[in-house]
Enzyme design. Structure first.
Site, short mmCIF file in Angstrom:
data_model
loop_
_atom_site.label_atom_id
_atom_site.label_comp_id
_atom_site.label_asym_id
_atom_site.label_seq_id
_atom_site.Cartn_x
_atom_site.Cartn_y
_atom_site.Cartn_z
CD GLU A 37 17.49 -13.52 4.68
OE1 GLU A 37 17.30 -12.35 5.09
OE2 GLU A 37 16.72 -14.46 4.90
CB CYS B 203 15.07 -9.68 5.91
SG CYS B 203 14.64 -11.20 5.04
#
Length: 477
Positions: free
Chosen positions: A249, A283
């Site tokens: 990720e 994020c």
């Protein structure tokens, strides 16, 4: 607390044997929270051997027994909530309420994956061979090396530990050295819950001692990373020699489209609360807002008004709504992004400067309007308290702008038109999409991106399978 914990290897806490001392800083006042002796290469190799030795036994443990242990971990975590929230807040700077919520979401990961451990289903496929059948089963991939970032110091750890352990893998985890105590809190819960020695190990220290031995070892069969795209690219190259399985990720640069029919007040309330949570160091948070020209002025004004009223301060103060950035490097990076926007003709509506507060790394919640697409605030992930707003008129050009980024972790839109909702979901190039909502991160839902934002998924029924191999057996009787 760092003296009491440190490195967790083969089921016990110990002091690192490395030469480097890890200093943990409180970003709210730039003071030292504590120090710990970093791990050496020998410590990391011992953790790796410990995980390797424990794998056969843990793999052979039934899914039901693994589930029981993970449920006990969750119970220990619930009991430690107040202390954990304080540690998370001190290390990361986020308000205690946000830290507590992060810990609770981490508990969810263990509860969810405990249930998934009991549901590792195979299947039977009819064979074309007379008297035969195809049996498809799933087996744990092996020893996992996990690397986590500082912005969510416990939920990122839980997203890796919980599915790996549920699948029957053993783990060596290396957290960010800026927030090691938060990860230690989870490992102490693992110890108290009775996780067998060697199944989960923690090493904290310099890259040379804690990264290279893991990434180069043929014992490690899978690597899981939450970090920057640049680090992910390097990790792919470094792991090529040993053909490791990867899930990553990586960076994000999320767009949000506010269509002409959007509920303006709802869009503003949700966007401001989400954008400035964790000081924008998220994020999946929205970096760039594309607002229809009919709502543009009202959206900019409403965003700036709400942002200017946020209470910025020390994470342990009850009234604080936004804390500091993690370190001076992030503070200077945010200043550069805002300076670039100003240089390119954008308009800083509110914020745009440091906040002097007891030596901490504080920056005002910032709203920038009329931002050109080439400005860093839109073209790159800003990872800070900056909302970059631009307008659109025609949707054909909009999609070129929205999908032009290499990053594709999350994307959002606000509209009340059912047909437009379906079209928007289909046209977004993104691993995750939120419509009239920013709530994407949940244990029961697959979390992850595409393109330069990574590969693989964490959470949901998909999450555990990233830690398992598929085996086919053709059986003829």
């Amino acid at each position: 607390m760092y003296d009491n914990f440190g490195q967790f290897i083969n089921g016990r806490w110990r002091t690192g044997s490395g030469s480097e001392v890890v200093s943990v800083i409180d970003p709210g006042n730039n003071s030292q929270l504590g120090t710990l002796q970093g791990a050496s290469v020998a410590d990391t190799e011992e953790a790796l051997h410990s995980a390797d030795r424990a794998f056969a036994s843990w793999k052979g443990t039934s899914g039901w027994e693994r589930a029981d242990i993970l449920q006990r971990v969750a119970a220990e975590m619930i009991a430690a909530t107040a202390q954990a929230a304080l540690v998370i807040s001190q290390e990361s700077g986020k308000p205690v309420a946000q830290a507590k919520r992060e810990w609770e979401l981490s508990v969810d990961q263990f509860v969810w994956h405990a249930e998934e451990a009991r549901r590792i289903y195979g299947r039977i496929v009819e064979s074309r061979v007379p008297g035969g059948r195809c049996e498809i089963s799933h087996e744990p991939v092996g020893v996992v090396a996990a690397f986590t970032a500082w912005n969510f110091p416990v939920v990122l750890v839980a997203r890796k530990l919980a599915p790996a352990l549920a699948a029957g893998c053993t783990v060596v985890l290396r957290p960010s050295s800026e927030v090691p105590g938060s990860a230690m809190m989870i490992f102490e819960c693992l110890r108290k819950a009775g996780l067998p020695p060697g199944v989960a190990n923690l090493v904290v220290g310099p890259t040379s001692a804690t990264y290279e031995p893991l990434i180069s070892s043929p014992v490690v069969k899978k690597v899981s990373l939450t970090g920057s795209t640049q680090l992910g690219q390097q990790m792919i190259r470094d792991s090529a020699a040993t053909i490791k399985r990867l899930s990553m990720e990586l960076g994000g640069n999320a767009p949000a489209i506010v269509y002409a029919d959007a509920d303006l007040e709802k869009a503003l309330d949700l966007s401001v609360a989400t954008k400035f949570a964790n000081c924008g160091q998220v994020c999946v948070t929205c970096d760039r807002f594309y607002v229809h020209e009919s709502l543009y002025d009202a959206f900019v004004e409403g965003f700036a008004s709400r942002a200017s009223q946020l209470r910025v301060g020390y994470g342990q103060d009850k009234e604080t709504q936004m804390g500091p950035l993690i370190n001076i490097r992030r503070l200077e990076a945010i200043e550069s992004i805002v300076a670039d926007a100003r240089k390119r003709g954008a308009r800083v509506v509110t914020g745009g400067q440091r906040i002097e507060n007891n030596g901490g790394f504080f920056y005002a919640p910032t709203v920038i309007a009329d931002v050109p697409d080439e400005a860093l605030a839109i073209a790159e992930e800003n990872f800070g308290p900056i909302a970059a707003i631009t307008s659109f008129k025609e949707t054909d050009d909009l999609w070129r702008r929205v999908n032009g980024s290499d990053f594709a972790l999350s994307a959002y839109a606000f509209t009340r038109d059912p047909a437009l909702i379906r079209e928007t979901i289909a046209r977004f190039e993104s691993g995750m999409v939120g419509i009239n909502s920013y709530a994407l991160a949940a244990a029961e839902a697959p979390f992850g991106g595409i393109k330069a934002s990574g590969m693989g998924r964490e959470g949901g029924s998909e999450g555990i399978h990233d830690y398992m191999n598929v085996k086919l057996a053709q059986v003829v009787l």
